[in-house]
Design an enzyme around this catalytic site. Structure first.
Site, PDB file in Angstrom:
ATOM      1  N   GLU A   9       6.204  12.679  -1.036  1.00 46.77           N
ATOM      2  CA  GLU A   9       6.396  13.942  -1.734  1.00 46.77           C
ATOM      3  C   GLU A   9       5.813  15.114  -0.954  1.00 46.77           C
ATOM      4  OE1 GLU A   9       6.569  13.000  -6.414  1.00 46.77           O
ATOM      5  OE2 GLU A   9       4.794  12.178  -5.430  1.00 46.77           O
TER       6      GLU A   9
ATOM      7  N   GLU B 266       6.341   4.465  -7.156  1.00 45.95           N
ATOM      8  CA  GLU B 266       5.516   4.642  -8.348  1.00 45.95           C
ATOM      9  C   GLU B 266       5.887   3.728  -9.516  1.00 45.95           C
ATOM     10  OE1 GLU B 266       4.894   8.550  -6.152  1.00 45.95           O
ATOM     11  OE2 GLU B 266       6.473   7.048  -6.385  1.00 45.95           O
TER      12      GLU B 266
END
Length: 259
Positions: free
Chosen positions: A111, A131
Site C-alpha cells: 500500500e 490481510e
C-alpha cells in the site's frame, strides 16, 4: 534530525527515505508511522527538496506491512492523518514520490508503494495484499488504489486470494514501472529521479496535481477546472514559467528554480 525508524539522506533536491526496521523486514508499528509522518512533512515543506524516493533497509524487504507481532503483543496501533508510513493518506503532496522496492512489499508495504507515483522493483520484489489471511483487510489504500491501477477483475484476483505477485507480473499488470536486477532498485529510482529533474519542478507539481484531482471527477469537469488548481496557478506565476520558453529560444538548458 536523527530518526529511529527511518534513514533520511538528501542528494541535491532528492530526498531518500529508507524504512529502517530490517530485523522485522521493515514492518511498521505505531512509533514508525508517526516518525514517518514527520519525515514526509519535512520533505513536503522543504522548497529545496523536489523528489522523494522510498526504499527499505537490507536486501530482504521493502516493507512487510503491519507489524503483527507488535500488535499481538498489545502494542498500540494507529498513525497520523497522513496514513500508513506517513504516505497512504497524504493526498496533498504534489512532489513526485518514487518507491524503490528491493524485496517483499506485503500488505501495508504494498500500500505504501501504491501510494507513490512510480514503482521501480528489483527482480526479487514480491507484492501482495494478504490481510484476509490474518483476519484483516487492506484498508490503507490497497483496496482502492489497486483496482484503479489495474482494473477491477485483476485487482480482485489478487485481493480475494491474497496471492503473491512477483515483479515481472507486476510490470505486466501495470503497477510496476520498471523491473531491474536485484540490488539495483534504488539506483534505478535515482535514475528516474534525474530524468524528472530535467523538467521544471513547478510543471511536475502542476502535472501531478492535475492528474490526481482530475481522476476524482469527470473528464469534462477536470478539463474545465484544471487551470484553477493551486499547483497549476503557481506554475503560471513562477519564474520557471518564464525560464522554460526563454531557454528554449536561446538554445540552452533551462535553469530551474522551483519557484
Amino acid at each position: 534530525m536523527a530518526y529511529e525508524f527511518a534513514k533520511v539522506e538528501r542528494k541535491g533536491p532528492v530526498t531518500i527515505v529508507t524504512l529502517n526496521r530490517p530485523d522485522v523486514m521493515n514492518a511498521m508499528h505505531s512509533p514508525a508511522h508517526f516518525e514517518l509522518h514527520r519525515v514526509f512533512d519535512e520533505f513536503a515543506a522543504d522548497p529545496d527538496q523536489w523528489i522523494a524516493i522510498v526504499t527499505g533497509a537490507g536486501d530482504r524487504a521493502f516493507c512487510a506491512g503491519n507489524d503483527l507481532k507488535w500488535q499481538a503483543a498489545g502494542g498500540k496501533r494507529g498513525w497520523d492523518a497522513s496514513g500508513f508510513a506517513g504516505l497512504t493518506e497524504r493526498f496533498d503532496c504534489d512532489k513526485p514520490i518514487i518507491a524503490a522496492v528491493n524485496g517483499v512489499a506485503m500488505g501495508g508495504g504494498f500500500e505504501v508503494a501504491l501510494a507513490c507515483d512510480l514503482i521501480i522493483a528489483a527482480e526479487n520484489a514480491v507484492f501482495a495484499l494478504p490481510e484476509p489471511r490474518v483476519g484483516l483487510a487492506a484498508l490503507a489504500g490497497g483496496l482502492q488504489r489497486l483496482p484503479r491501477l489495474i482494473g477491477t477483475k485483476r485487482a480482485m484476483g489478487m485481493i480475494l486470494t491474497g496471492r503473491h505477485v512477483k515483479a515481472r507480473e507486476g510490470h505486466e499488470l501495470g503497477f510496476v514501472n520498471e523491473v531491474v536486477p536485484q540490488g539495483e532498485a534504488l539506483a534505478a529510482a535515482e535514475r528516474w529521479a534525474q530524468a524528472i529533474l530535467q523538467n521544471s519542478p513547478m510543471s511536475i507539481r502542476a502535472s501531478k496535481q492535475a492528474v490526481t484531482k482530475g481522476l476524482a471527477v469527470s473528464l469534462q469537469q477536470a478539463m474545465t477546472e484544471q487551470r484553477s488548481y493551486p499547483a497549476v496557478t503557481a506554475m503560471a506565476a513562477s519564474e520557471d514559467y518564464i525560464e522554460g520558453p526563454k531557454a528554449f529560444s536561446e538554445k540552452r538548458p533551462p535553469q530551474w528554480k522551483g519557484r
